[in-house]
Design an enzyme around this catalytic site. Sequence first.
Site, PDB file in Angstrom:
ATOM      1  N   ASP A  74       0.856  -1.191   0.000  1.00 44.86           N
ATOM      2  CA  ASP A  74       0.000   0.000   0.000  1.00 44.86           C
ATOM      3  C   ASP A  74       0.889   1.237   0.000  1.00 44.86           C
ATOM      4  O   ASP A  74       1.798   1.360   0.820  1.00 44.86           O
ATOM      5  CB  ASP A  74      -0.891  -0.024   1.250  1.00 44.86           C
ATOM      6  CG  ASP A  74      -1.903   1.109   1.275  1.00 44.86           C
ATOM      7  OD1 ASP A  74      -3.108   0.836   1.226  1.00 44.86           O
ATOM      8  OD2 ASP A  74      -1.479   2.282   1.347  1.00 44.86           O
ATOM      9  N   ASP A 128      -4.014   2.433  -4.981  1.00 40.93           N
ATOM     10  CA  ASP A 128      -2.661   2.425  -4.396  1.00 40.93           C
ATOM     11  C   ASP A 128      -2.332   1.162  -3.619  1.00 40.93           C
ATOM     12  O   ASP A 128      -1.369   1.146  -2.866  1.00 40.93           O
ATOM     13  CB  ASP A 128      -2.448   3.672  -3.529  1.00 40.93           C
ATOM     14  CG  ASP A 128      -2.968   3.506  -2.115  1.00 40.93           C
ATOM     15  OD1 ASP A 128      -4.014   2.844  -1.939  1.00 40.93           O
ATOM     16  OD2 ASP A 128      -2.317   4.029  -1.198  1.00 40.93           O
ATOM     17  N   GLU A 129      -3.124   0.100  -3.765  1.00 40.32           N
ATOM     18  CA  GLU A 129      -2.797  -1.111  -2.997  1.00 40.32           C
ATOM     19  C   GLU A 129      -3.183  -2.373  -3.751  1.00 40.32           C
ATOM     20  O   GLU A 129      -4.078  -2.370  -4.588  1.00 40.32           O
ATOM     21  CB  GLU A 129      -3.491  -1.092  -1.625  1.00 40.32           C
ATOM     22  CG  GLU A 129      -4.982  -1.020  -1.744  1.00 40.32           C
ATOM     23  CD  GLU A 129      -5.715  -1.087  -0.409  1.00 40.32           C
ATOM     24  OE1 GLU A 129      -5.300  -1.872   0.468  1.00 40.32           O
ATOM     25  OE2 GLU A 129      -6.717  -0.377  -0.280  1.00 40.32           O
TER      26      GLU A 129
HETATM   27  P1  TTP Z   1      -5.148   5.083   1.546  1.00 38.03           P
HETATM   28  O1  TTP Z   1      -4.157   4.038   1.141  1.00 38.03           O
HETATM   29  O2  TTP Z   1      -6.204   4.706   2.526  1.00 38.03           O
HETATM   30  O3  TTP Z   1      -4.376   6.324   2.200  1.00 38.03           O
HETATM   31  P2  TTP Z   1      -3.002   6.972   1.794  1.00 38.03           P
HETATM   32  O4  TTP Z   1      -2.286   6.195   0.749  1.00 38.03           O
HETATM   33  O5  TTP Z   1      -3.210   8.411   1.475  1.00 38.03           O
HETATM   34  O6  TTP Z   1      -2.191   6.934   3.164  1.00 38.03           O
HETATM   35  P3  TTP Z   1      -1.589   5.662   3.914  1.00 38.03           P
HETATM   36  O7  TTP Z   1      -1.891   4.460   3.076  1.00 38.03           O
HETATM   37  O8  TTP Z   1      -0.119   5.941   3.994  1.00 38.03           O
HETATM   38  O9  TTP Z   1      -2.249   5.646   5.240  1.00 38.03           O
HETATM   39  O10 TTP Z   1      -5.861   5.662   0.279  1.00 38.03           O
HETATM   40  C1  TTP Z   1      -5.185   5.847  -0.963  1.00 38.03           C
HETATM   41  C2  TTP Z   1      -5.671   7.115  -1.640  1.00 38.03           C
HETATM   42  O11 TTP Z   1      -7.083   7.075  -1.807  1.00 38.03           O
HETATM   43  C3  TTP Z   1      -5.376   8.375  -0.828  1.00 38.03           C
HETATM   44  O12 TTP Z   1      -4.082   8.890  -1.089  1.00 38.03           O
HETATM   45  C4  TTP Z   1      -6.463   9.294  -1.279  1.00 38.03           C
HETATM   46  C5  TTP Z   1      -7.620   8.388  -1.635  1.00 38.03           C
HETATM   47  N1  TTP Z   1      -8.626   8.406  -0.544  1.00 38.03           N
HETATM   48  C6  TTP Z   1      -9.694   9.313  -0.626  1.00 38.03           C
HETATM   49  O13 TTP Z   1      -9.831  10.031  -1.617  1.00 38.03           O
HETATM   50  N2  TTP Z   1     -10.601   9.351   0.405  1.00 38.03           N
HETATM   51  C7  TTP Z   1     -10.488   8.576   1.530  1.00 38.03           C
HETATM   52  O14 TTP Z   1     -11.324   8.663   2.454  1.00 38.03           O
HETATM   53  C8  TTP Z   1      -9.384   7.646   1.603  1.00 38.03           C
HETATM   54  C9  TTP Z   1      -9.218   6.773   2.820  1.00 38.03           C
HETATM   55  C10 TTP Z   1      -8.487   7.613   0.555  1.00 38.03           C
HETATM   56 MG    MG Z   2      -2.118   4.129   0.914  1.00 38.10          MG
END
Ligand code: TTP
Ligand code: MG
Length: 383
Positions: free
Chosen positions: A9, A103-104
Amino acid sequence: MARHILHVDMDAFFASVEQRDNPALTGLPVIVGGLSGRGVVSTASYEARRFGVHSAMPMATARRLCPDGIFIPPDHKRYSRVSREIMAIFQRFSPAVEPLSLDEAFLDLSGMHLVAADLVAWTKKLKAAIKQETGLIASAGLAPNKFLAKLASDLDKPDGLVVITQEEAKSFLASLPVGRLPGIGKNTQAVLSSYGITTIGSLKAADRNVIAKVFGNQTDTILDLARGIDNRPVIPEHAAKSIGKENTFEKDITTLAAAQKELLRLAEETGWRLRRHGLIGQTVTLKVRYGSFKTITRSHSSEYGYYHDEDIYNTVLDMAAPIRWNDGVRLLGVSVSRLSPHAGYGGLNFGNEEKKEKRTQTIDQIKERFGENIIGRGLREKE
Ligand code: TTP
Ligand code: MG
Protein backbone atom coordinates in the site's frame (compact mmCIF):
# COMPACT_ATOMS: atom_id res chain seq x y z
CA MET A 1 0.74 -25.85 1.50
CA ALA A 2 1.60 -22.69 3.43
CA ARG A 3 0.82 -19.56 1.49
CA HIS A 4 2.83 -16.34 1.35
CA ILE A 5 0.67 -13.29 0.73
CA LEU A 6 2.07 -9.80 0.30
CA HIS A 7 -0.02 -6.64 0.70
CA VAL A 8 1.51 -3.44 -0.63
CA ASP A 9 0.00 0.00 0.00
CA MET A 10 1.46 3.34 -1.05
CA ASP A 11 2.13 5.89 1.70
CA ALA A 12 -0.04 9.04 1.64
CA PHE A 13 -0.61 8.30 -2.03
CA PHE A 14 -2.18 11.46 -3.54
CA ALA A 15 -0.07 13.75 -1.34
CA SER A 16 3.14 11.87 -2.16
CA VAL A 17 2.50 12.23 -5.89
CA GLU A 18 2.03 15.98 -5.36
CA GLN A 19 5.28 16.22 -3.38
CA ARG A 20 7.14 14.18 -5.97
CA ASP A 21 5.96 16.41 -8.81
CA ASN A 22 6.71 19.62 -6.95
CA PRO A 23 9.87 19.10 -4.87
CA ALA A 24 9.32 22.46 -3.15
CA LEU A 25 6.60 20.63 -1.19
CA THR A 26 8.98 18.00 0.22
CA GLY A 27 8.78 17.87 4.01
CA LEU A 28 5.76 20.20 4.11
CA PRO A 29 2.24 19.45 5.33
CA VAL A 30 0.38 18.78 2.07
CA ILE A 31 -3.39 18.24 2.13
CA VAL A 32 -5.18 16.98 -0.98
CA GLY A 33 -8.94 17.22 -1.29
CA GLY A 34 -11.97 19.27 -2.24
CA LEU A 35 -11.23 22.93 -1.59
CA SER A 36 -14.81 24.19 -1.82
CA GLY A 37 -16.89 25.01 1.24
CA ARG A 38 -18.14 21.48 1.75
CA GLY A 39 -14.98 19.71 0.54
CA VAL A 40 -13.36 16.83 2.41
CA VAL A 41 -9.76 15.70 2.76
CA SER A 42 -8.76 12.89 0.36
CA THR A 43 -5.44 12.42 2.09
CA ALA A 44 -2.72 14.28 3.95
CA SER A 45 1.06 13.92 3.88
CA TYR A 46 2.60 12.44 7.03
CA GLU A 47 3.83 15.96 7.92
CA ALA A 48 0.18 17.13 7.94
CA ARG A 49 -1.03 14.08 9.87
CA ARG A 50 1.01 15.32 12.85
CA PHE A 51 -1.53 18.15 13.11
CA GLY A 52 -4.36 15.60 13.30
CA VAL A 53 -5.44 15.94 9.67
CA HIS A 54 -6.74 12.73 8.06
CA SER A 55 -8.77 11.34 5.13
CA ALA A 56 -12.52 12.07 5.04
CA MET A 57 -12.19 15.02 7.44
CA PRO A 58 -14.06 18.21 6.42
CA MET A 59 -11.62 20.55 4.70
CA ALA A 60 -12.68 23.36 7.03
CA THR A 61 -11.49 21.33 10.02
CA ALA A 62 -8.19 20.56 8.27
CA ARG A 63 -7.62 24.28 7.64
CA ARG A 64 -8.23 25.01 11.30
CA LEU A 65 -5.88 22.27 12.52
CA CYS A 66 -3.15 23.07 10.02
CA PRO A 67 -3.42 26.72 8.95
CA ASP A 68 0.02 26.68 7.29
CA GLY A 69 -0.73 23.56 5.24
CA ILE A 70 -0.45 23.44 1.46
CA PHE A 71 -3.96 22.70 0.15
CA ILE A 72 -4.20 21.09 -3.30
CA PRO A 73 -7.22 19.88 -5.33
CA PRO A 74 -6.92 16.25 -6.50
CA ASP A 75 -5.66 15.41 -10.00
CA HIS A 76 -7.20 11.96 -10.50
CA LYS A 77 -5.87 11.54 -13.99
CA ARG A 78 -2.29 11.83 -12.76
CA TYR A 79 -2.91 9.47 -9.81
CA SER A 80 -4.47 6.88 -12.16
CA ARG A 81 -1.42 7.04 -14.39
CA VAL A 82 0.93 6.51 -11.44
CA SER A 83 -1.34 3.71 -10.22
CA ARG A 84 -0.96 1.89 -13.54
CA GLU A 85 2.83 2.20 -13.28
CA ILE A 86 2.80 0.75 -9.77
CA MET A 87 0.52 -2.14 -10.78
CA ALA A 88 2.85 -2.90 -13.70
CA ILE A 89 5.77 -3.13 -11.27
CA PHE A 90 3.77 -5.51 -9.06
CA GLN A 91 3.22 -7.76 -12.07
CA ARG A 92 6.98 -8.28 -12.34
CA PHE A 93 7.14 -9.59 -8.78
CA SER A 94 4.28 -12.08 -8.83
CA PRO A 95 2.13 -13.78 -11.45
CA ALA A 96 -0.91 -13.28 -9.19
CA VAL A 97 -1.67 -9.63 -8.43
CA GLU A 98 -5.08 -8.52 -7.15
CA PRO A 99 -5.43 -4.72 -7.12
CA LEU A 100 -7.71 -3.44 -4.34
CA SER A 101 -7.70 0.26 -5.08
CA LEU A 102 -5.51 2.79 -6.88
CA ASP A 103 -2.66 2.42 -4.40
CA GLU A 104 -2.80 -1.11 -3.00
CA ALA A 105 -2.76 -4.72 -4.09
CA PHE A 106 -2.35 -8.27 -2.86
CA LEU A 107 0.44 -10.34 -4.42
CA ASP A 108 0.54 -14.08 -3.97
CA LEU A 109 4.20 -14.99 -3.44
CA SER A 110 3.54 -18.68 -2.73
CA GLY A 111 5.84 -20.69 -4.92
CA MET A 112 8.06 -17.66 -5.52
CA HIS A 113 10.87 -19.36 -3.57
CA LEU A 114 11.74 -20.89 -6.93
CA VAL A 115 13.02 -17.49 -8.01
CA ALA A 116 13.58 -15.85 -4.64
CA ALA A 117 14.81 -17.92 -1.71
CA ASP A 118 14.13 -15.07 0.68
CA LEU A 119 10.70 -13.44 0.37
CA VAL A 120 11.65 -10.54 2.64
CA ALA A 121 14.54 -9.72 0.33
CA TRP A 122 12.14 -10.06 -2.62
CA THR A 123 9.78 -7.58 -0.97
CA LYS A 124 12.64 -5.15 -0.32
CA LYS A 125 13.51 -5.41 -3.99
CA LEU A 126 9.91 -4.60 -4.91
CA LYS A 127 9.88 -1.55 -2.63
CA ALA A 128 13.19 -0.40 -4.10
CA ALA A 129 11.85 -0.78 -7.65
CA ILE A 130 8.81 1.35 -6.80
CA LYS A 131 11.06 3.97 -5.22
CA GLN A 132 13.46 4.02 -8.13
CA GLU A 133 10.92 3.96 -10.94
CA THR A 134 8.18 6.17 -9.50
CA GLY A 135 9.95 8.10 -6.76
CA LEU A 136 7.30 6.98 -4.27
CA ILE A 137 7.36 5.01 -1.00
CA ALA A 138 5.23 1.94 -0.26
CA SER A 139 4.58 -0.07 2.89
CA ALA A 140 4.36 -3.84 2.74
CA GLY A 141 3.03 -6.68 4.87
CA LEU A 142 3.99 -10.32 4.43
CA ALA A 143 1.85 -13.03 6.04
CA PRO A 144 0.20 -16.41 5.42
CA ASN A 145 -3.10 -14.82 4.31
CA LYS A 146 -4.81 -11.67 3.06
CA PHE A 147 -6.23 -10.51 6.40
CA LEU A 148 -2.87 -10.71 8.19
CA ALA A 149 -0.92 -9.27 5.24
CA LYS A 150 -3.17 -6.20 5.13
CA LEU A 151 -2.87 -5.74 8.89
CA ALA A 152 0.90 -6.06 8.61
CA SER A 153 1.34 -3.44 5.89
CA ASP A 154 -0.38 -0.90 8.14
CA LEU A 155 1.71 -1.57 11.26
CA ASP A 156 4.84 0.40 10.44
CA LYS A 157 3.75 3.08 7.97
CA PRO A 158 5.37 4.95 6.28
CA ASP A 159 8.07 2.88 4.54
CA GLY A 160 7.21 -0.24 6.53
CA LEU A 161 7.89 -3.91 5.91
CA VAL A 162 6.29 -6.12 8.52
CA VAL A 163 6.14 -9.92 8.59
CA ILE A 164 3.47 -11.73 10.60
CA THR A 165 3.70 -15.50 10.98
CA GLN A 166 0.73 -17.74 11.79
CA GLU A 167 2.17 -18.32 15.28
CA GLU A 168 2.65 -14.63 15.99
CA ALA A 169 -0.87 -13.92 14.76
CA LYS A 170 -2.45 -15.72 17.71
CA SER A 171 -0.99 -13.53 20.44
CA PHE A 172 -0.82 -10.45 18.31
CA LEU A 173 -4.51 -10.45 17.30
CA ALA A 174 -5.89 -10.93 20.81
CA SER A 175 -5.29 -7.35 21.95
CA LEU A 176 -6.51 -5.63 18.76
CA PRO A 177 -9.98 -4.02 18.68
CA VAL A 178 -12.65 -6.09 16.87
CA GLY A 179 -12.93 -3.26 14.32
CA ARG A 180 -9.69 -4.51 12.73
CA LEU A 181 -11.51 -7.60 11.43
CA PRO A 182 -12.67 -7.19 7.83
CA GLY A 183 -16.39 -6.39 7.64
CA ILE A 184 -16.81 -5.14 11.20
CA GLY A 185 -17.78 -1.47 11.22
CA LYS A 186 -18.90 0.97 13.86
CA ASN A 187 -22.41 -0.47 14.29
CA THR A 188 -21.33 -4.07 14.75
CA GLN A 189 -18.62 -2.86 17.11
CA ALA A 190 -21.29 -1.15 19.22
CA VAL A 191 -23.44 -4.31 19.31
CA LEU A 192 -20.44 -6.46 20.27
CA SER A 193 -19.41 -3.97 22.91
CA SER A 194 -22.85 -4.29 24.54
CA TYR A 195 -21.92 -7.95 25.10
CA GLY A 196 -18.57 -6.89 26.56
CA ILE A 197 -16.71 -7.86 23.39
CA THR A 198 -14.23 -5.17 22.39
CA THR A 199 -11.03 -6.99 21.42
CA ILE A 200 -10.45 -9.86 19.02
CA GLY A 201 -9.35 -11.90 22.04
CA SER A 202 -12.65 -11.35 23.83
CA LEU A 203 -14.52 -12.27 20.63
CA LYS A 204 -12.67 -15.58 20.47
CA ALA A 205 -13.42 -16.28 24.11
CA ALA A 206 -17.11 -15.32 23.91
CA ASP A 207 -20.04 -17.73 23.99
CA ARG A 208 -20.62 -19.03 20.47
CA ASN A 209 -24.37 -18.44 20.79
CA VAL A 210 -23.76 -14.76 21.37
CA ILE A 211 -21.50 -14.55 18.33
CA ALA A 212 -24.08 -16.43 16.26
CA LYS A 213 -26.76 -13.94 17.32
CA VAL A 214 -24.70 -11.12 15.81
CA PHE A 215 -23.18 -12.85 12.78
CA GLY A 216 -25.68 -15.55 11.79
CA ASN A 217 -24.35 -17.73 8.99
CA GLN A 218 -21.10 -15.73 8.95
CA THR A 219 -20.17 -16.93 12.45
CA ASP A 220 -17.54 -19.45 11.36
CA THR A 221 -15.89 -16.97 9.01
CA ILE A 222 -15.62 -14.35 11.74
CA LEU A 223 -14.28 -16.83 14.31
CA ASP A 224 -11.70 -18.05 11.78
CA LEU A 225 -10.56 -14.50 11.13
CA ALA A 226 -10.29 -13.91 14.89
CA ARG A 227 -7.93 -16.90 15.00
CA GLY A 228 -5.92 -15.47 12.11
CA ILE A 229 -7.32 -17.92 9.57
CA ASP A 230 -8.39 -16.58 6.18
CA ASN A 231 -8.54 -18.84 3.14
CA ARG A 232 -9.60 -16.23 0.59
CA PRO A 233 -7.43 -16.66 -2.52
CA VAL A 234 -5.62 -13.86 -4.30
CA ILE A 235 -7.61 -13.45 -7.50
CA PRO A 236 -5.52 -11.98 -10.31
CA GLU A 237 -7.41 -9.33 -12.18
CA HIS A 238 -7.33 -11.12 -15.50
CA ALA A 239 -8.87 -14.20 -13.87
CA ALA A 240 -11.57 -12.31 -11.99
CA LYS A 241 -14.73 -14.34 -12.08
CA SER A 242 -16.85 -11.32 -11.38
CA ILE A 243 -16.52 -7.58 -11.18
CA GLY A 244 -18.57 -5.53 -8.79
CA LYS A 245 -18.83 -3.40 -5.77
CA GLU A 246 -20.42 -3.69 -2.35
CA ASN A 247 -21.12 -1.24 0.41
CA THR A 248 -21.79 -1.62 4.13
CA PHE A 249 -24.00 1.11 5.55
CA GLU A 250 -23.59 3.11 8.75
CA LYS A 251 -27.31 2.63 9.36
CA ASP A 252 -29.34 -0.31 8.05
CA ILE A 253 -31.47 0.43 4.99
CA THR A 254 -35.17 -0.22 5.56
CA THR A 255 -36.96 0.95 2.40
CA LEU A 256 -36.78 0.18 -1.30
CA ALA A 257 -36.54 3.91 -2.01
CA ALA A 258 -33.38 4.24 0.06
CA ALA A 259 -31.97 1.05 -1.47
CA GLN A 260 -32.62 2.37 -4.98
CA LYS A 261 -30.19 5.25 -4.50
CA GLU A 262 -27.46 2.91 -3.29
CA LEU A 263 -28.11 0.39 -6.05
CA LEU A 264 -27.81 3.06 -8.71
CA ARG A 265 -24.38 4.01 -7.34
CA LEU A 266 -23.28 0.38 -7.12
CA ALA A 267 -24.51 -0.33 -10.66
CA GLU A 268 -22.57 2.67 -11.98
CA GLU A 269 -19.41 1.64 -10.18
CA THR A 270 -19.74 -1.91 -11.47
CA GLY A 271 -20.33 -0.75 -15.05
CA TRP A 272 -17.37 1.61 -14.88
CA ARG A 273 -15.07 -1.20 -13.69
CA LEU A 274 -16.34 -3.57 -16.38
CA ARG A 275 -15.64 -1.07 -19.13
CA ARG A 276 -12.23 -0.12 -17.74
CA HIS A 277 -11.27 -3.78 -17.90
CA GLY A 278 -12.68 -4.15 -21.39
CA LEU A 279 -15.14 -6.82 -20.29
CA ILE A 280 -18.80 -7.66 -20.79
CA GLY A 281 -20.73 -10.03 -18.50
CA GLN A 282 -23.72 -12.31 -18.95
CA THR A 283 -25.03 -12.40 -15.38
CA VAL A 284 -25.88 -9.70 -12.84
CA THR A 285 -26.01 -10.60 -9.15
CA LEU A 286 -27.56 -8.64 -6.31
CA LYS A 287 -26.26 -9.44 -2.82
CA VAL A 288 -28.26 -8.43 0.24
CA ARG A 289 -26.99 -8.87 3.79
CA TYR A 290 -29.50 -8.22 6.56
CA GLY A 291 -28.68 -6.69 9.95
CA SER A 292 -28.78 -10.27 11.23
CA PHE A 293 -25.92 -11.06 8.79
CA LYS A 294 -28.21 -13.43 6.92
CA THR A 295 -27.11 -13.07 3.31
CA ILE A 296 -29.09 -13.72 0.14
CA THR A 297 -28.24 -13.33 -3.53
CA ARG A 298 -30.40 -12.96 -6.62
CA SER A 299 -29.07 -13.36 -10.16
CA HIS A 300 -30.33 -12.69 -13.64
CA SER A 301 -28.75 -13.47 -17.00
CA SER A 302 -29.12 -11.80 -20.37
CA GLU A 303 -27.98 -13.20 -23.69
CA TYR A 304 -27.13 -9.66 -24.83
CA GLY A 305 -24.71 -9.22 -21.97
CA TYR A 306 -24.26 -6.44 -19.43
CA TYR A 307 -22.04 -3.52 -20.29
CA HIS A 308 -24.02 -0.32 -19.68
CA ASP A 309 -24.83 1.03 -16.22
CA GLU A 310 -28.51 1.38 -17.15
CA ASP A 311 -28.89 -2.31 -18.01
CA ILE A 312 -27.19 -3.39 -14.80
CA TYR A 313 -29.29 -0.98 -12.75
CA ASN A 314 -32.63 -1.94 -14.32
CA THR A 315 -31.98 -5.64 -13.74
CA VAL A 316 -30.86 -5.06 -10.18
CA LEU A 317 -33.95 -2.97 -9.55
CA ASP A 318 -36.23 -5.77 -10.78
CA MET A 319 -34.52 -8.17 -8.38
CA ALA A 320 -34.65 -5.64 -5.52
CA ALA A 321 -38.40 -4.99 -5.67
CA PRO A 322 -39.55 -8.18 -3.89
CA ILE A 323 -36.82 -8.04 -1.21
CA ARG A 324 -38.00 -7.51 2.38
CA TRP A 325 -36.32 -4.19 3.08
CA ASN A 326 -38.04 -3.47 6.38
CA ASP A 327 -36.03 -6.24 8.04
CA GLY A 328 -33.07 -3.84 7.79
CA VAL A 329 -30.23 -4.33 5.31
CA ARG A 330 -26.62 -3.66 6.33
CA LEU A 331 -24.84 -4.43 3.07
CA LEU A 332 -25.68 -4.33 -0.63
CA GLY A 333 -23.54 -5.65 -3.44
CA VAL A 334 -23.86 -5.61 -7.22
CA SER A 335 -21.65 -7.70 -9.45
CA VAL A 336 -21.44 -8.98 -13.00
CA SER A 337 -20.07 -12.42 -13.81
CA ARG A 338 -19.52 -14.79 -16.76
CA LEU A 339 -17.15 -12.22 -18.17
CA SER A 340 -15.62 -12.09 -21.60
CA PRO A 341 -13.51 -9.52 -23.43
CA HIS A 342 -15.45 -6.75 -25.12
CA ALA A 343 -13.95 -4.67 -27.89
CA GLY A 344 -15.34 -1.47 -26.44
CA TYR A 345 -18.30 0.66 -27.26
CA GLY A 346 -20.11 -0.58 -30.28
CA GLY A 347 -22.35 -3.51 -30.88
CA LEU A 348 -26.03 -3.03 -31.55
CA ASN A 349 -26.44 0.59 -32.51
CA PHE A 350 -30.03 1.42 -33.02
CA GLY A 351 -32.58 3.71 -31.38
CA ASN A 352 -32.24 3.71 -27.66
CA GLU A 353 -28.99 1.74 -27.76
CA GLU A 354 -27.21 4.49 -29.60
CA LYS A 355 -28.29 7.12 -27.09
CA LYS A 356 -27.20 4.84 -24.27
CA GLU A 357 -23.78 4.39 -25.84
CA LYS A 358 -23.29 8.11 -26.27
CA ARG A 359 -24.27 8.76 -22.67
CA THR A 360 -21.98 6.03 -21.37
CA GLN A 361 -19.04 7.30 -23.39
CA THR A 362 -19.55 10.86 -22.25
CA ILE A 363 -19.79 9.89 -18.60
CA ASP A 364 -16.74 7.61 -18.84
CA GLN A 365 -14.68 10.36 -20.45
CA ILE A 366 -15.55 12.71 -17.62
CA LYS A 367 -14.71 10.06 -15.02
CA GLU A 368 -11.41 9.28 -16.75
CA ARG A 369 -10.53 12.94 -16.57
CA PHE A 370 -11.81 14.00 -13.15
CA GLY A 371 -12.17 10.81 -11.13
CA GLU A 372 -14.92 8.31 -10.59
CA ASN A 373 -16.91 10.30 -8.05
CA ILE A 374 -17.31 13.46 -10.07
CA ILE A 375 -20.49 12.42 -11.83
CA GLY A 376 -23.47 10.19 -11.22
CA ARG A 377 -26.85 9.72 -12.80
CA GLY A 378 -29.94 11.14 -11.19
CA LEU A 379 -32.53 8.70 -9.97
CA ARG A 380 -35.33 8.21 -12.45
CA GLU A 381 -37.92 5.76 -13.51
CA LYS A 382 -36.80 2.72 -15.45
CA GLU A 383 -36.31 3.23 -19.17
P1 TTP B 1 -5.15 5.08 1.55
O1 TTP B 1 -4.16 4.04 1.14
O2 TTP B 1 -6.20 4.71 2.53
O3 TTP B 1 -4.38 6.32 2.20
P2 TTP B 1 -3.00 6.97 1.79
O4 TTP B 1 -2.29 6.19 0.75
O5 TTP B 1 -3.21 8.41 1.47
O6 TTP B 1 -2.19 6.93 3.16
P3 TTP B 1 -1.59 5.66 3.91
O7 TTP B 1 -1.89 4.46 3.08
O8 TTP B 1 -0.12 5.94 3.99
O9 TTP B 1 -2.25 5.65 5.24
O10 TTP B 1 -5.86 5.66 0.28
C1 TTP B 1 -5.18 5.85 -0.96
C2 TTP B 1 -5.67 7.12 -1.64
O11 TTP B 1 -7.08 7.08 -1.81
C3 TTP B 1 -5.38 8.38 -0.83
O12 TTP B 1 -4.08 8.89 -1.09
C4 TTP B 1 -6.46 9.29 -1.28
C5 TTP B 1 -7.62 8.39 -1.63
N1 TTP B 1 -8.63 8.41 -0.54
C6 TTP B 1 -9.69 9.31 -0.63
O13 TTP B 1 -9.83 10.03 -1.62
N2 TTP B 1 -10.60 9.35 0.40
C7 TTP B 1 -10.49 8.58 1.53
O14 TTP B 1 -11.32 8.66 2.45
C8 TTP B 1 -9.38 7.65 1.60
C9 TTP B 1 -9.22 6.77 2.82
C10 TTP B 1 -8.49 7.61 0.55
MG1 MG C 1 -2.12 4.13 0.91
